[in-house]
Write an enzyme that holds these catalytic residues in place. Structure first.
Site, PDB file in Angstrom:
ATOM      1  CB  CYS A  55      -0.911   0.038   1.214  1.00 30.32           C
ATOM      2  SG  CYS A  55      -2.106  -1.270   1.195  1.00 30.32           S
ATOM      3  CG  HIS A  68      -3.043   3.593   2.744  1.00 31.41           C
ATOM      4  ND1 HIS A  68      -3.528   3.405   1.461  1.00 31.41           N
ATOM      5  CD2 HIS A  68      -3.170   2.383   3.370  1.00 31.41           C
ATOM      6  CE1 HIS A  68      -3.919   2.149   1.314  1.00 31.41           C
ATOM      7  NE2 HIS A  68      -3.707   1.515   2.457  1.00 31.41           N
ATOM      8  CG  ASN A  87      -6.933  -0.229   1.377  1.00 30.22           C
ATOM      9  OD1 ASN A  87      -6.179   0.195   0.501  1.00 30.22           O
ATOM     10  ND2 ASN A  87      -6.503  -0.905   2.426  1.00 30.22           N
TER      11      ASN A  87
END
Ligand code: ACO
Length: 328
Positions: free
Chosen positions: A113, A255, A285
Site C-alpha cells: 500500500c 493512505h 482501500n
C-alpha cells in the site's frame, strides 16, 4: 541539490460501483457495521478483463494531459502494484505498449500500500541521476482480483483504482516540489498482512483449487495499531527535517485504509479533519493507488492551491510505511 517536481497528476477508477448494500447480499454484514468501522460507503470494481495496466493507462493519460506532455517524451515508466496483470511480462511493459511507445526504461515495483510514496522517492532518485528524465509513476491495483468474497473481514475493505504522476528535475505550471521523504519497512511484521498463494513459496499446481491464502489476509487490529503509530512518527520526522510544523500543512493525504486510522493519525498530528483529503467513503482501500488518487482528485477539484504544503502518509504490507512532503 537534487530537485524533483511533480509535473502532472492523474487518476482513474473503474465505473462499476459496489455499495455496502450490495455487499449485504454477499456476506453477513451491514452498511452500519462497514460505515462505523471503516468509513467506507462504496468502492469501485474493475470490469471483467480490466487489469491493472488498463487502470494505469487511464491514470497515465490523465497525468500526461495535466503535465502537458506526450507519452513519447517519457524516459522511465514505474508501476507499483501488488496485483500485476501477470507474473510476466511486467505491467510497466504492458502499459508502455498501451501508451503506444517503445524503448523506455520500464519496471514493476512492489511496496504494497505504500507504493505511491515509495515511487515518488524512486522517481526523485532517477531524476537526480538523469536530470533530463521524465518519469511516469503509476500505482495501479485490481485488488478485487485477490479479494476473498466469502470473508467479510476483508472483502468490504477493498476497491480498484490507479493513480499516476509525471516527475521531472525542472518545475512547470502548477507543479509540486518534492521537498523530502522518509520511507521505512519492517519485515518481521510481514505475516500480519499477506497475499501468499500462487507465489514461489506456495506455488499452485495444475488442477489446484485456490485456498484462502490466495487472497488478502490480514490481522486487522494489529495492522491498525502499527499503521497509526508509524504514520504519525514518520510524518513528524519528515516535517522536522524540513523545519516545518503541522500548522503549515495545508493538507494531510493519508493512505485510505480506514477512516478511524485517518482520524487517529490526524488527531495525533493536531491536523483537523477538514485539512485531510478523504476518498475512502467512495473508493475504499485501493492499496498503492489510494494516496495518489486522493492527491490527484483534490488537486483536480481545485482544493490544492499554489503554495500549499501537502503531506502524504502511507502504510501497508511488509510492513512498509513512509511520508513525503510536497510544496505546490
Ligand atoms: N460485517 C460485520 N461484522 C464484521 C465484519 C463485517 N464486514 N467484519 C468483521 N466483523 C465482525 C468480526 O467477526 C468480529 O466479530 P466477533 O467479535 O464476533 O468475532 C467483530 O466484527 C469485530 O471485528 P474486528 O476485526 O475486531 O473489527 P475491527 O474494529 O478491528 O475492524 C478492520 C476491522 C476494519 C479490518 C480494522 O481492524 C482495520 O481497518 N484494520 C486496518 C486495515 C489496514 O489498515 N490495512 C492497511 C493496509 S490493507 C492493504 O494493504 C491491502
Amino acid at each position: 541539490t537534487h530537485d524533483a517536481y511533480i509535473r502532472g497528476l492523474g487518476f482513474y477508477v473503474p465505473e462499476t460501483v459496489v455499495t455496502n448494500a450490495d455487499l449485504e447480499k454477499i456476506v453477513e454484514t451491514t452498511d452500519e457495521w462497514i460505515t462505523t468501522r471503516t468509513g467506507i460507503k462504496e468502492r469501485r470494481v474493475a470490469a471483467p478483463g480490466q487489469a491493472s495496466s488498463d487502470l494505469a493507462l487511464g491514470a497515465a493519460k490523465a497525468a500526461l494531459a495535466d503535465a502537458g506532455m506526450q507519452a513519447d517524451e517519457l524516459t522511465h515508466i514505474l508501476v507499483y502494484t501488488l496485483t500485476p496483470d501477470f507474473y510476466c511480462p511486467p505491467t510497466a511493459c504492458l502499459l508502455e505498449e498501451k501508451l503506444g511507445i517503445r524503448g523506455k526504461f520500464a519496471q514493476d515495483l512492489n511496496a504494497a500500500c505504500s507504493g505511491f510514496v515509495y515511487g515518488l522517492e524512486t522517481a526523485r532518485a532517477i531524476v537526480a541521476l538523469h536530470p533530463e528524465a521524465k518519469v511516469l509513476l503509476c500505482a495501479a491495483e485490481v485488488l478485487t482480483s485477490r479479494t476473498n468474497w466469502a470473508d467479510r473481514r476483508t472483502c468490504v475493505l477493498f476497491g480498484d483504482g490507479a493513480s499516476a504522476a509525471v516527475i521531472a528535475a525542472t518545475p512547470g505550471r502548477g507543479s509540486a516540489h518534492i521537498i523530502d521523504a522518509r520511507l521505512y519497512s519492517d519485515g518481521s511484521l510481514g505475516h500480519l498482512l499477506t497475499v501468499k498463494g500462487g507465489g514461489s513459496a506456495a506455488p499452485l499446481k495444475l488442477g489446484d483449487v485456490v485456498g484462502p491464502n490466495f487472497f488478502v489476509e490480514m490481522a486487522g487490529q494489529e495492522v491498525f495499531k502499527h499503521a497509526v503509530r508509524n504514520m504519525v512518527s514518520v510524518c513528524e520526522e519528515v516535517l522536522a527535517a524540513a523545519g516545518a510544523t503541522t500548522d503549515e500543512v495545508a493538507f494531510l493525504i493519508p493512505h485510505q485504509a480506514n477512516m478511524r486510522i485517518i482520524d487517529a493519525v490526524a488527531k495525533k498530528l493536531s491536523i483537523p479533519t477538514e485539512r485531510c483529503v478523504i476518498t475512502i467513503d467512495r473508493y475504499g482501500n485501493s492499496s498503492a493507488s489510494s494516496v495518489g488518487i486522493a492527491l490527484a482528485e483534490a488537486r483536480g477539484a481545485g482544493r490544492i492551491q499554489p503554495g500549499a504544503l501537502v503531506l502524504l502518509a502511507v502504510f501497508g504490507g511488509g510492513f512498509t510505511w513512509g511520508a513525503s512532503l510536497l510544496r505546490f
